[in-house]
Scaffold this motif. Structure first.
Motif, PDB file in Angstrom:
ATOM      1  N   THR A 199       9.665   7.047  -2.976  1.00 14.92           N
ATOM      2  CA  THR A 199       9.505   7.781  -4.234  1.00 14.92           C
ATOM      3  C   THR A 199       9.445   9.276  -4.003  1.00 14.92           C
ATOM      4  N   ASP A 200      10.152  10.010  -4.841  1.00 14.98           N
ATOM      5  CA  ASP A 200      10.054  11.467  -4.883  1.00 14.98           C
ATOM      6  C   ASP A 200       8.844  11.792  -5.746  1.00 14.98           C
ATOM      7  N   ILE A 201       7.808  12.356  -5.147  1.00 12.84           N
ATOM      8  CA  ILE A 201       6.556  12.580  -5.861  1.00 12.84           C
ATOM      9  C   ILE A 201       6.735  13.535  -7.035  1.00 12.84           C
ATOM     10  N   SER A 202       7.627  14.514  -6.913  1.00 12.74           N
ATOM     11  CA  SER A 202       7.789  15.517  -7.972  1.00 12.74           C
ATOM     12  C   SER A 202       8.469  14.955  -9.209  1.00 12.74           C
ATOM     13  N   THR A 203       9.296  13.940  -9.050  1.00 14.74           N
ATOM     14  CA  THR A 203      10.031  13.384 -10.190  1.00 14.74           C
ATOM     15  C   THR A 203       9.608  11.955 -10.529  1.00 14.74           C
ATOM     16  N   ASP A 204       8.881  11.303  -9.624  1.00 20.47           N
ATOM     17  CA  ASP A 204       8.456   9.906  -9.763  1.00 20.47           C
ATOM     18  C   ASP A 204       9.658   8.948  -9.803  1.00 20.47           C
ATOM     19  N   VAL A 257       0.846  -1.197   0.000  1.00 17.63           N
ATOM     20  CA  VAL A 257       0.000   0.000   0.000  1.00 17.63           C
ATOM     21  C   VAL A 257       0.881   1.247   0.000  1.00 17.63           C
ATOM     22  N   GLU A 258       0.648   2.137  -0.957  1.00 12.66           N
ATOM     23  CA  GLU A 258       1.394   3.389  -1.042  1.00 12.66           C
ATOM     24  C   GLU A 258       0.981   4.318   0.095  1.00 12.66           C
ATOM     25  N   ALA A 259       1.963   4.942   0.737  1.00 14.08           N
ATOM     26  CA  ALA A 259       1.687   5.832   1.863  1.00 14.08           C
ATOM     27  C   ALA A 259       2.463   7.127   1.699  1.00 14.08           C
ATOM     28  N   GLN A 260       1.843   8.232   2.096  1.00 15.24           N
ATOM     29  CA  GLN A 260       2.508   9.530   2.033  1.00 15.24           C
ATOM     30  C   GLN A 260       3.506   9.660   3.170  1.00 15.24           C
ATOM     31  N   LEU A 261       4.579  10.375   2.899  1.00 14.48           N
ATOM     32  CA  LEU A 261       5.624  10.552   3.903  1.00 14.48           C
ATOM     33  C   LEU A 261       6.067  12.004   3.898  1.00 14.48           C
ATOM     34  N   GLY A 262       5.326  12.843   4.616  1.00 15.41           N
ATOM     35  CA  GLY A 262       5.707  14.244   4.679  1.00 15.41           C
ATOM     36  C   GLY A 262       5.579  14.922   3.327  1.00 15.41           C
ATOM     37  N   ALA A 263       6.258  16.057   3.191  1.00 16.73           N
ATOM     38  CA  ALA A 263       6.176  16.844   1.968  1.00 16.73           C
ATOM     39  C   ALA A 263       7.055  16.242   0.882  1.00 16.73           C
ATOM     40  N   GLY A 264       6.437  15.781  -0.185  1.00 17.23           N
ATOM     41  CA  GLY A 264       7.207  15.401  -1.371  1.00 17.23           C
ATOM     42  C   GLY A 264       7.608  13.956  -1.496  1.00 17.23           C
ATOM     43  N   LEU A 265       7.336  13.128  -0.498  1.00 20.57           N
ATOM     44  CA  LEU A 265       7.761  11.730  -0.546  1.00 20.57           C
ATOM     45  C   LEU A 265       6.587  10.788  -0.298  1.00 20.57           C
ATOM     46  N   SER A 266       6.717   9.598  -0.863  1.00 21.98           N
ATOM     47  CA  SER A 266       5.803   8.516  -0.539  1.00 21.98           C
ATOM     48  C   SER A 266       6.618   7.242  -0.423  1.00 21.98           C
TER      49      SER A 266
END
Length: 297
Positions: free
Chosen positions: A180-185, A142-151
């Motif tokens: 994963t860096d959300i901004s760059t994938d 399961v994908e989870a958010q990790l603060g600003a910009g990361l999952s």
């Protein structure tokens, strides 16, 4: 995002306090080129302000002090936002007790690891007597958010390593993380403990930019060959680097920009910069982590 290796050795560090193997002896007397290492942990950040630890070793105080980006800022408090655990092993979780002076600790762990830390080692029960502890359940797949910009997405790592405590479930007893860096994938995988590189585990490496992989032992019979223990590498929950079915065989076939061994046991000859084993990795384009290694993804 940025990744910082805080500690690159396995439990006990390098040199290990009770060991006189060739590698530890060389680290003490300087007879061969090598660098001492603290116990395994890394830090990751999307902005170099908020940092997240993957595992929290007993050396956490020294690791934070050695990395200025983790130093607390007046009026803002600690830079470390949370700790993600790959398992409940002492060398990955004992540092949590050293964070008791903070206003609280956020711990991401599977149900299995949380159960061990609560009713087994008792680390979280003890920590809760000093500061608030927030447990964020980690659910493999399961994908989870990790603060600003990361999952992150954790994945189950099958293991038949004997249990020290009565874990509530074997599923999720050991996990790896794909961050994963959300901004760059773009992603990297952190997997400091794996008994076998199954097709399912190898599938988690697909299209990642870097992998930090279990490099505990060079040989499956490494401990026995040094007359230190009768357990094999696999018995201890770690796939060896060399030989048929070893991790180097699997890594060599993967098109990943950076392949880095972490969690290196004190007996492993790759800790010696001039060893044939280290040179063999160099020829295969695989790095051996050292404390302080930092790179951007």
């Amino acid at each position: 995002m940025w990744v910082r290796v805080l500690g690159s050795a396995a439990g006990g560090g390098f040199p290990q306090w009770n060991c006189a193997c060739p590698s530890c002896s060389a680290a003490r007397d300087g007879s061969r080129p090598c660098v001492p290492r603290l116990q395994s942990s890394i830090a990751v950040s999307a902005d170099r302000h908020q940092w997240f630890l993957l595992n929290c070793s007993p050396d956490i105080q020294s690791q934070i002090e050695s990395f200025e980006a983790l130093h607390p800022v007046p009026g803002q408090g600690p830079r470390v936002q949370a700790v993600l655990l790959t398992d409940a092993e002492l060398d990955h979780s004992l540092g949590l007790l050293l964070m008791r002076e903070g206003r609280g600790v956020e711990v991401h762990a599977t149900e299995s690891a949380h159960g061990t830390l609560t009713s087994g080692t008792g680390i979280l029960q003890t920590l809760q007597q000093y500061c608030p502890v927030v447990w964020t359940p980690v659910i493999p797949g399961v994908e989870a958010q990790l603060g600003a910009g990361l999952s992150y997405r954790a994945f189950n790592v099958p293991t038949a390593k004997p249990k020290r405590f009565a874990e509530t479930t074997s599923y999720g007893r050991v996990v790896g993380y794909r961050v994963t860096d959300i901004s760059t994938d773009r992603s990297f995988v952190y997997l400091p403990g794996v008994q076998k590189l199954t097709p399912g585990v190898l599938g988690e490496f697909q299209d990642c930019s870097a992998i930090l992989l279990d490099g505990s032992f060079w040989r499956d019979d490494e401990m026995a060959s040094l007359d230190l223990a009768d357990k094999t590498s696999r018995d201890m929950g770690h796939v060896p680097i060399s030989g048929p079915g070893g991790s180097l065989e699997a890594l060599s076939a993967l098109k990943i920009p950076r392949k880095i061994y972490v969690h290196i046991n004190n007996t492993n000859p790759i800790l010696l910069d001039d060893s044939p084993e280290r040179l063999h990795l160099d020829r295969h384009g695989v790095e051996v982590a050292v404390d302080g290694l930092e790179f951007e993804i």
